[in-house]
Design a protein around this motif. Structure first.
Motif, PDB file in Angstrom:
ATOM      1  N   LYS A   1     -17.104 -79.467  52.604  1.00  0.00           N
ATOM      2  CA  LYS A   1     -17.986 -80.235  53.476  1.00  0.00           C
ATOM      3  C   LYS A   1     -17.482 -81.676  53.623  1.00  0.00           C
ATOM      4  O   LYS A   1     -17.468 -82.236  54.725  1.00  0.00           O
ATOM      5  CB  LYS A   1     -19.387 -80.238  52.866  1.00  0.00           C
ATOM      6  CG  LYS A   1     -20.425 -80.962  53.681  1.00  0.00           C
ATOM      7  CD  LYS A   1     -21.798 -80.845  52.993  1.00  0.00           C
ATOM      8  CE  LYS A   1     -22.924 -81.064  53.976  1.00  0.00           C
ATOM      9  NZ  LYS A   1     -24.185 -80.455  53.531  1.00  0.00           N
TER      10      LYS A   1
ATOM     11  N   ASP B   1     -14.401 -82.711  53.218  1.00  0.00           N
ATOM     12  CA  ASP B   1     -13.163 -82.714  54.015  1.00  0.00           C
ATOM     13  C   ASP B   1     -13.481 -82.624  55.498  1.00  0.00           C
ATOM     14  O   ASP B   1     -12.876 -83.320  56.317  1.00  0.00           O
ATOM     15  CB  ASP B   1     -12.267 -81.545  53.594  1.00  0.00           C
ATOM     16  CG  ASP B   1     -11.511 -81.864  52.312  1.00  0.00           C
ATOM     17  OD1 ASP B   1     -11.514 -83.040  51.906  1.00  0.00           O
ATOM     18  OD2 ASP B   1     -10.908 -80.945  51.727  1.00  0.00           O
ATOM     19  N   ARG B   2     -14.418 -81.742  55.813  1.00  0.00           N
ATOM     20  CA  ARG B   2     -14.793 -81.581  57.219  1.00  0.00           C
ATOM     21  C   ARG B   2     -15.193 -82.934  57.809  1.00  0.00           C
ATOM     22  O   ARG B   2     -14.847 -83.280  58.937  1.00  0.00           O
ATOM     23  CB  ARG B   2     -15.957 -80.592  57.322  1.00  0.00           C
ATOM     24  CG  ARG B   2     -15.843 -79.632  58.478  1.00  0.00           C
ATOM     25  CD  ARG B   2     -17.074 -78.739  58.575  1.00  0.00           C
ATOM     26  NE  ARG B   2     -17.544 -78.248  57.294  1.00  0.00           N
ATOM     27  CZ  ARG B   2     -18.792 -78.415  56.846  1.00  0.00           C
ATOM     28  NH1 ARG B   2     -19.681 -79.082  57.554  1.00  0.00           N
ATOM     29  NH2 ARG B   2     -19.148 -77.924  55.666  1.00  0.00           N
ATOM     30  N   CYS B   3     -15.933 -83.704  57.037  1.00  0.00           N
ATOM     31  CA  CYS B   3     -16.380 -85.009  57.529  1.00  0.00           C
ATOM     32  C   CYS B   3     -15.249 -86.036  57.501  1.00  0.00           C
ATOM     33  O   CYS B   3     -14.965 -86.700  58.504  1.00  0.00           O
ATOM     34  CB  CYS B   3     -17.540 -85.514  56.682  1.00  0.00           C
ATOM     35  SG  CYS B   3     -19.032 -84.518  56.823  1.00  0.00           S
TER      36      CYS B   3
ATOM     37  N   ASP C   1     -12.298 -85.852  60.041  1.00  0.00           N
ATOM     38  CA  ASP C   1     -12.649 -85.729  61.455  1.00  0.00           C
ATOM     39  C   ASP C   1     -11.975 -86.858  62.225  1.00  0.00           C
ATOM     40  O   ASP C   1     -12.441 -88.000  62.234  1.00  0.00           O
ATOM     41  CB  ASP C   1     -14.181 -85.810  61.585  1.00  0.00           C
ATOM     42  CG  ASP C   1     -14.627 -85.698  63.041  1.00  0.00           C
ATOM     43  OD1 ASP C   1     -13.769 -85.801  63.938  1.00  0.00           O
ATOM     44  OD2 ASP C   1     -15.822 -85.493  63.262  1.00  0.00           O
TER      45      ASP C   1
END
Lengths: 215, 215
Positions: B84, B86-88, B91
């Motif tokens: 989660k 990393d996803r943020c 970006d």
DNA sequence: TTATTTCTAGACCTTACAGTCTATTTAAAT
DNA sequence: ATTTAAATAGACTGTAAGGTCTAGAAATAA
């Protein structure tokens, strides 16, 4: 007539005031030690009475249940802690901001004294909310509100003396402080180290400084 | 020879990869729901297997004990959460600081989805330290270190782009963030409200802003 | 098919826990 | 002294919890 209170004197052994009842006090003290270290759910009534050296019948004489005991512990902790805050926040020999620093130092020393194995009762139980008797929630919330209000008053004084700027409301800053401080206590317990307390305090006071500079 | 792995094929039913084992996954999912809400001590194996619809023998086929299960949950949560982050934080459509804001918003939305009844597993268990199997402590500490490192990397980028000043080290700021954020999650759970998350985030970003202005 | 192992199933066991019960002792009022 | 109630004392109970056990179903190599 000779009796100050209107209640006519009952026969039999009169009940001790709760504050004088040695056994009750011992239970509260031992209970606080256990719950600040282990929380509510995993703290055992048996362990506590054993360590307090008080028989079981005695426990259930003073407390209707574990829940009742827990509620009493919250109250005891709340008033103990409010007194601690007052001692710091009403110390006229210090500037308002230094009073807050004093609290931070004292709290930190308090944790150190127990090798950072004991945290904050309100924080511990707050985290356990989902597993706690429902009435605890409100009690814990009002506990935090109380501490926050006292802190806000201190910050308001700091603001009126120009130690911090007018950018934020004291209530908001106090809320921020307690949110973060409880997190710091949590981590200090996990890490068995004062570092998280220092890290948070440093950041918080930096935030306040910037408030002063930017006014 | 035809076997890619050197292990010679054993007789009997081959074990499923843990990721494919439906029952195991169901237990992990249900376990996470329970532990994020109630913590470790007060979560019951029986309740969990009942809700997961998995028989007891099955639980103890996949996990040696409740402790083993708990450790697996920490690992599962840790990797779920790292993904989660990393996803943020990776970006590319957002500035580094906006990536952190995105995380805050997502985490807040995540709590709202469960009516603020579920907190952070690491925070919950961190608070329970005193009642937990000893090996959990290190696991939780390294979990926080991992999240903190990822956050520090994001803040370092923000710093190199001038979004925040060079006054503080990114590691220090990231430590401050996670200390306070966990406190905010705790309070959000207690208050059943997003307000503590917002209050902390607002203060934290104010601190960063002041860093930029004062450079 | 058969042997072998994994996975499912749930009855059962043991312990630990909160809470009860029944005395006994202590302290004050009469 | 005697009565009344508080406080102490701890054996006992019921249940809920983690964990074991045995048996059978499913899956695959031989």
């Amino acid at each position: 007539m000779e009796n100050a209170q209107e209640t006519k004197p009952r026969r039999g052994r009169p009940p001790k005031a709760p504050d004088d009842a040695a056994a009750r006090q011992k239970l509260i003290r031992t209970g606080l030690a256990h719950l600040t270290e282990r929380g509510y759910s995993s703290a055992g009534v048996n362990e506590i009475i054993l360590e307090a050296g008080v028989p079981k019948g005695c426990f259930y004489h003073y407390f209707r249940s574990k829940e009742d005991f827990g509620a009493a512990l919250i109250d005891a902790y709340q008033s103990y802690f409010s007194a601690k805050l007052d001692r710091c926040f009403q110390d006229e020999t210090l500037s308002p901001l230094d009073r807050l620093r004093r609290f931070v130092d004292e709290a930190s020393a308090g944790m150190a004294k127990h090798d950072f194995k004991r945290g904050c009762l309100a924080g511990n139980l707050g985290q356990e909310t989902g597993a706690l008797p429902a009435p605890f929630r409100e009690r814990l919330q009002s506990t935090f509100k109380d501490w926050q209000d006292r802190t806000a008053a201190c910050l308001a004084q700091a603001q009126s003396l120009g130690e911090i700027g007018p950018k934020h409301a004291p209530q908001e800053l106090a809320a921020f402080f307690w949110i973060g401080w409880e997190g710091a206590v949590l981590r200090a317990k996990l890490d068995r180290s004062p570092a998280p307390l220092e890290t948070f305090a440093k950041g918080f006071f930096t935030l306040l400084e910037s408030e002063a500079e930017n006014q």
